[in-house]
Scaffold this active site. Structure first.
Site, mmCIF file in Angstrom:
data_model
loop_
_atom_site.group_PDB
_atom_site.id
_atom_site.type_symbol
_atom_site.label_atom_id
_atom_site.label_comp_id
_atom_site.label_asym_id
_atom_site.label_seq_id
_atom_site.Cartn_x
_atom_site.Cartn_y
_atom_site.Cartn_z
ATOM 1 N N HIS A 1 7.584 49.766 -11.373
ATOM 2 C CA HIS A 1 8.987 50.107 -11.070
ATOM 3 C C HIS A 1 9.872 49.419 -12.117
ATOM 4 O O HIS A 1 9.551 48.322 -12.577
ATOM 5 C CB HIS A 1 9.413 49.540 -9.702
ATOM 6 C CG HIS A 1 9.173 50.428 -8.523
ATOM 7 N ND1 HIS A 1 8.830 49.931 -7.285
ATOM 8 C CD2 HIS A 1 9.277 51.778 -8.368
ATOM 9 C CE1 HIS A 1 8.719 50.932 -6.418
ATOM 10 N NE2 HIS A 1 8.981 52.061 -7.048
ATOM 11 N N CYS B 1 13.021 43.796 -4.626
ATOM 12 C CA CYS B 1 12.430 44.889 -3.841
ATOM 13 C C CYS B 1 12.916 44.873 -2.395
ATOM 14 O O CYS B 1 12.977 45.914 -1.750
ATOM 15 C CB CYS B 1 10.913 44.790 -3.849
ATOM 16 S SG CYS B 1 10.157 44.920 -5.460
HETATM 17 N N1 ARG Z 1 4.086 48.405 -1.892
HETATM 18 C C1 ARG Z 1 5.321 48.961 -2.367
HETATM 19 C C2 ARG Z 1 5.044 50.158 -3.244
HETATM 20 O O1 ARG Z 1 4.082 50.135 -3.975
HETATM 21 C C3 ARG Z 1 6.091 47.922 -3.120
HETATM 22 C C4 ARG Z 1 7.442 48.380 -3.537
HETATM 23 C C5 ARG Z 1 8.191 47.328 -4.265
HETATM 24 N N2 ARG Z 1 9.545 47.670 -4.400
HETATM 25 C C6 ARG Z 1 10.240 47.624 -5.546
HETATM 26 N N3 ARG Z 1 11.504 47.880 -5.496
HETATM 27 N N4 ARG Z 1 9.637 47.392 -6.690
HETATM 28 O O2 ARG Z 1 5.767 51.122 -3.224
#
Ligand code: ARG
Length: 281
Positions: free
Chosen positions: A180, A274
């Site tokens: 991300h 996150c």
């Molecule tokens: N387990 C989640 C996923 O893989 C983690 C998300 C993390 N969020 C973020 N904004 N990077 O989607």
């Protein structure tokens, strides 16, 4: 050079509005990023305790925190940043990449639709909200940065530009560990960022360097500690306790790091940012 030139500018904080969701149902029962290990046990009670300290930190800094009700069967709902991208009251909704998280979008949508200060725009393209979008109100007149390569589709960048009426700069993520934008790049204040160059394609590194010549640069160890997954109010930078080396760089740049332990949530592949969507009503 006078002595005054050596002192970093006094950083100003601005009151913020955030959206969070308690990790009451947090577990790692599927793996959709390289950090998730379904064989390692998760201490959900510890995750809740660490998350609540983060929530209290934001409140103590003077910010407003709204809460979503956690839902059983949506273990990643704690990662509230992924549920939308709000700029000046327009909330561009999320459409999750993986079916395991798809139902989270409705909870975020219901929040925006229940409040008069937001106009909700339903997405047609896959995008994971502030996981892959960032906004800088005072950079180049107000621009959004947007990641693609793992989760959000480039078509969603165009859709966001149309929904929000802001330039959206597309940046290509190339390292699956940094799947991300918000684990590779962060907004420090209204006009500047910090980022880890190695998470981006060569061309995107040049784009970032052109737009942000004064960016704070993180190294691979910083990025692996999820140092960039921070939340700043312009002065106070809330960052996880594993990121002390990067916190020192922020102090040198005139910011005020506030450390919080979120180790249990790292098992899901996330940290401070996150867990926190910034609402810009
Ligand atoms: N387990 C989640 C996923 O893989 C983690 C998300 C993390 N969020 C973020 N904004 N990077 O989607």
């Amino acid at each position: 050079m006078t002595e005054r030139d050596l002192i970093p500018t006094a950083r100003q904080s601005r009151p913020r509005t955030y959206l969070m969701c308690a990790p009451e149902h947090f577990v790692v029962e599927y793996a959709i990023n390289p950090w998730m290990d379904t064989t390692a046990p998760v201490d959900t009670a510890l995750a809740v305790k660490q998350w609540d300290a983060l929530r209290q930190t934001m409140v103590d800094l003077g910010h407003t925190v709204h809460l979503l009700t956690p839902q059983a069967g949506l273990p990643d709902m704690v990662f509230a940043a992924n549920g939308g991208f709000v700029v000046d009251g327009v909330a561009y909704g999320a459409k999750f990449r993986y079916p395991q998280r798809a139902d989270e979008a409705a909870a975020h949508r219901a929040f925006y639709e229940s409040r008069d200060e937001y106009a909700f725009v339903a997405p047609t393209q896959t995008n994971e909200g502030e996981g892959d979008f960032a906004y800088l109100p005072d950079a180049h007149g107000g621009i959004a940065l947007a990641g693609y390569g793992f989760r959000t589709e480039p078509a969603a960048h165009a859709e966001a530009a149309e929904a929000l009426g802001r330039p959206v700069i597309s940046l290509k993520l190339v390292d699956p560990r940094f799947y991300h934008l918000d684990v590779a790049l962060t907004v420090l204040d209204d006009e500047n960022i910090a980022y880890y160059p190695g998470a981006f394609s060569d061309a995107s590194q040049r784009v970032i360097a052109q737009l942000f010549p004064n960016a704070v640069v993180a190294d691979e160890a910083d990025a692996l500690a999820f140092a960039l997954n921070l939340v700043s109010d312009g002065r106070n930078v809330v960052i996880n306790t594993e990121s002390t080396a990067f916190a020192a760089k922020l102090t040198a740049a005139g910011y005020h790091p506030v450390l919080v332990d979120l180790a249990e949530l790292k098992r899901g592949g996330g940290s401070v940012k996150c867990c926190i969507a910034e609402l810009r009503p």
